[in-house]
Motif scaffolding. Structure first.
Motif, mmCIF file in Angstrom:
data_model
loop_
_atom_site.group_PDB
_atom_site.id
_atom_site.type_symbol
_atom_site.label_atom_id
_atom_site.label_comp_id
_atom_site.label_asym_id
_atom_site.label_seq_id
_atom_site.Cartn_x
_atom_site.Cartn_y
_atom_site.Cartn_z
ATOM 1 N N VAL A 64 -35.146 -55.236 -54.445
ATOM 2 C CA VAL A 64 -35.622 -56.125 -53.380
ATOM 3 C C VAL A 64 -36.882 -56.901 -53.769
ATOM 4 O O VAL A 64 -37.349 -57.744 -52.994
ATOM 5 N N LYS A 65 -37.420 -56.644 -54.941
ATOM 6 C CA LYS A 65 -38.632 -57.347 -55.379
ATOM 7 C C LYS A 65 -38.409 -58.842 -55.369
ATOM 8 O O LYS A 65 -37.386 -59.339 -55.850
ATOM 9 N N GLY A 66 -39.386 -59.556 -54.820
ATOM 10 C CA GLY A 66 -39.301 -61.006 -54.760
ATOM 11 C C GLY A 66 -38.540 -61.530 -53.557
ATOM 12 O O GLY A 66 -38.578 -62.730 -53.274
ATOM 13 N N ARG A 67 -37.861 -60.632 -52.845
ATOM 14 C CA ARG A 67 -37.093 -61.051 -51.656
ATOM 15 C C ARG A 67 -37.651 -60.445 -50.374
ATOM 16 O O ARG A 67 -37.614 -61.081 -49.325
ATOM 17 N N PHE A 68 -38.149 -59.214 -50.450
ATOM 18 C CA PHE A 68 -38.654 -58.511 -49.277
ATOM 19 C C PHE A 68 -40.175 -58.407 -49.357
ATOM 20 O O PHE A 68 -40.747 -58.281 -50.443
ATOM 21 N N THR A 69 -40.814 -58.415 -48.176
ATOM 22 C CA THR A 69 -42.266 -58.242 -48.092
ATOM 23 C C THR A 69 -42.600 -57.266 -46.973
ATOM 24 O O THR A 69 -42.165 -57.464 -45.838
ATOM 25 N N ILE A 70 -43.363 -56.237 -47.312
ATOM 26 C CA ILE A 70 -43.814 -55.277 -46.319
ATOM 27 C C ILE A 70 -45.252 -55.591 -45.934
ATOM 28 O O ILE A 70 -46.054 -56.012 -46.774
ATOM 29 N N SER A 71 -45.560 -55.411 -44.660
ATOM 30 C CA SER A 71 -46.915 -55.644 -44.177
ATOM 31 C C SER A 71 -47.164 -54.730 -42.984
ATOM 32 O O SER A 71 -46.231 -54.110 -42.464
ATOM 33 N N ARG A 72 -48.444 -54.650 -42.580
ATOM 34 C CA ARG A 72 -48.744 -53.829 -41.406
ATOM 35 C C ARG A 72 -49.852 -54.478 -40.593
ATOM 36 O O ARG A 72 -50.744 -55.128 -41.150
ATOM 37 N N ASP A 73 -49.780 -54.280 -39.302
ATOM 38 C CA ASP A 73 -50.775 -54.779 -38.369
ATOM 39 C C ASP A 73 -51.324 -53.560 -37.632
ATOM 40 O O ASP A 73 -50.661 -53.029 -36.736
ATOM 41 N N LYS A 74 -52.506 -53.133 -38.019
ATOM 42 C CA LYS A 74 -53.065 -51.906 -37.434
ATOM 43 C C LYS A 74 -53.387 -52.091 -35.961
ATOM 44 O O LYS A 74 -53.277 -51.157 -35.178
ATOM 45 N N ALA A 75 -53.781 -53.276 -35.592
ATOM 46 C CA ALA A 75 -54.109 -53.509 -34.181
ATOM 47 C C ALA A 75 -52.881 -53.324 -33.298
ATOM 48 O O ALA A 75 -52.998 -52.920 -32.140
ATOM 49 N N LYS A 76 -51.711 -53.615 -33.860
ATOM 50 C CA LYS A 76 -50.469 -53.481 -33.104
ATOM 51 C C LYS A 76 -49.725 -52.203 -33.453
ATOM 52 O O LYS A 76 -48.622 -51.974 -32.927
ATOM 53 N N ASN A 77 -50.299 -51.398 -34.352
ATOM 54 C CA ASN A 77 -49.643 -50.153 -34.780
ATOM 55 C C ASN A 77 -48.202 -50.407 -35.223
ATOM 56 O O ASN A 77 -47.272 -49.663 -34.867
ATOM 57 N N THR A 78 -48.029 -51.448 -36.013
ATOM 58 C CA THR A 78 -46.688 -51.881 -36.395
ATOM 59 C C THR A 78 -46.627 -52.203 -37.887
ATOM 60 O O THR A 78 -47.559 -52.782 -38.438
ATOM 61 N N VAL A 79 -45.532 -51.799 -38.504
ATOM 62 C CA VAL A 79 -45.226 -52.153 -39.892
ATOM 63 C C VAL A 79 -44.015 -53.077 -39.887
ATOM 64 O O VAL A 79 -43.068 -52.856 -39.124
ATOM 65 N N TYR A 80 -44.049 -54.088 -40.734
ATOM 66 C CA TYR A 80 -42.986 -55.085 -40.782
ATOM 67 C C TYR A 80 -42.302 -55.078 -42.143
ATOM 68 O O TYR A 80 -42.901 -54.721 -43.154
ATOM 69 N N LEU A 81 -41.061 -55.514 -42.145
ATOM 70 C CA LEU A 81 -40.342 -55.774 -43.386
ATOM 71 C C LEU A 81 -39.675 -57.134 -43.256
ATOM 72 O O LEU A 81 -38.692 -57.283 -42.525
ATOM 73 N N GLN A 82 -40.233 -58.111 -43.929
ATOM 74 C CA GLN A 82 -39.643 -59.450 -43.966
ATOM 75 C C GLN A 82 -38.612 -59.478 -45.084
ATOM 76 O O GLN A 82 -38.938 -59.231 -46.244
ATOM 77 N N MET A 83 -37.392 -59.795 -44.731
ATOM 78 C CA MET A 83 -36.293 -59.787 -45.694
ATOM 79 C C MET A 83 -35.726 -61.194 -45.833
ATOM 80 O O MET A 83 -35.193 -61.743 -44.849
ATOM 81 N N ASN A 84 -35.847 -61.763 -47.000
ATOM 82 C CA ASN A 84 -35.333 -63.101 -47.284
ATOM 83 C C ASN A 84 -34.230 -63.024 -48.334
ATOM 84 O O ASN A 84 -34.092 -62.009 -49.031
ATOM 85 N N SER A 85 -33.483 -64.099 -48.439
ATOM 86 C CA SER A 85 -32.397 -64.188 -49.435
ATOM 87 C C SER A 85 -31.507 -62.951 -49.387
ATOM 88 O O SER A 85 -31.194 -62.338 -50.414
#
Length: 123
Positions: A64-85
């Motif tokens: 998934v390298k180069g296609r997916f991006t993980i991030s987190r927002d501590k204020a919202k207590n949320t982790v995201y996974l953006q999945m492209n291509s």
């Protein structure tokens, strides 16, 4: 108590994008690294992406390298996974979990799994 809830899955055509969310209703996972795993029918659960407790370090499976991006927002207590291509082989149920021991890629180090969210990529 950590309670993780994943959302954002769905049906998408190959080449499309989705953003998954993992919310901690217990508001306790901010001290831990977090990770996304996935499990396709008949296959073992596999590591997808992880992020350190402060978001300063991220790591990915080669697939998934180069296609997916993980991030987190501590204020919202949320982790995201953006999945492209997205590709048909990305089809699976996606789970987030707490990396209790900092093992990063090792499934055995994770706990407090959510219920998962289905991602289906059509060709």
């Amino acid at each position: 108590q950590v309670q993780l809830v994943e959302s954002g899955g769905g049906l998408v055509q190959a080449g499309g994008s989705l953003r998954l969310s993992c919310a901690d209703s217990g508001r306790t996972f901010s001290r831990y690294a977090m990770g996304w795993f996935r499990q396709a029918p008949g296959r073992d659960r596999e590591f997808v992406a992880g992020i350190s407790w402060n978001g300063g370090s991220t790591y990915y499976a080669d697939s998934v390298k180069g296609r997916f991006t993980i991030s987190r927002d501590k204020a919202k207590n949320t982790v995201y996974l953006q999945m492209n291509s997205l590709k048909p082989e990305d089809t699976a149920v996606y789970y987030c979990g707490v990396d209790r021991y900092g093992l990063r890629y090792d499934l055995n180090g994770y706990a407090y799994w959510g219920q998962g969210t289905q991602v289906t990529v059509s060709s």
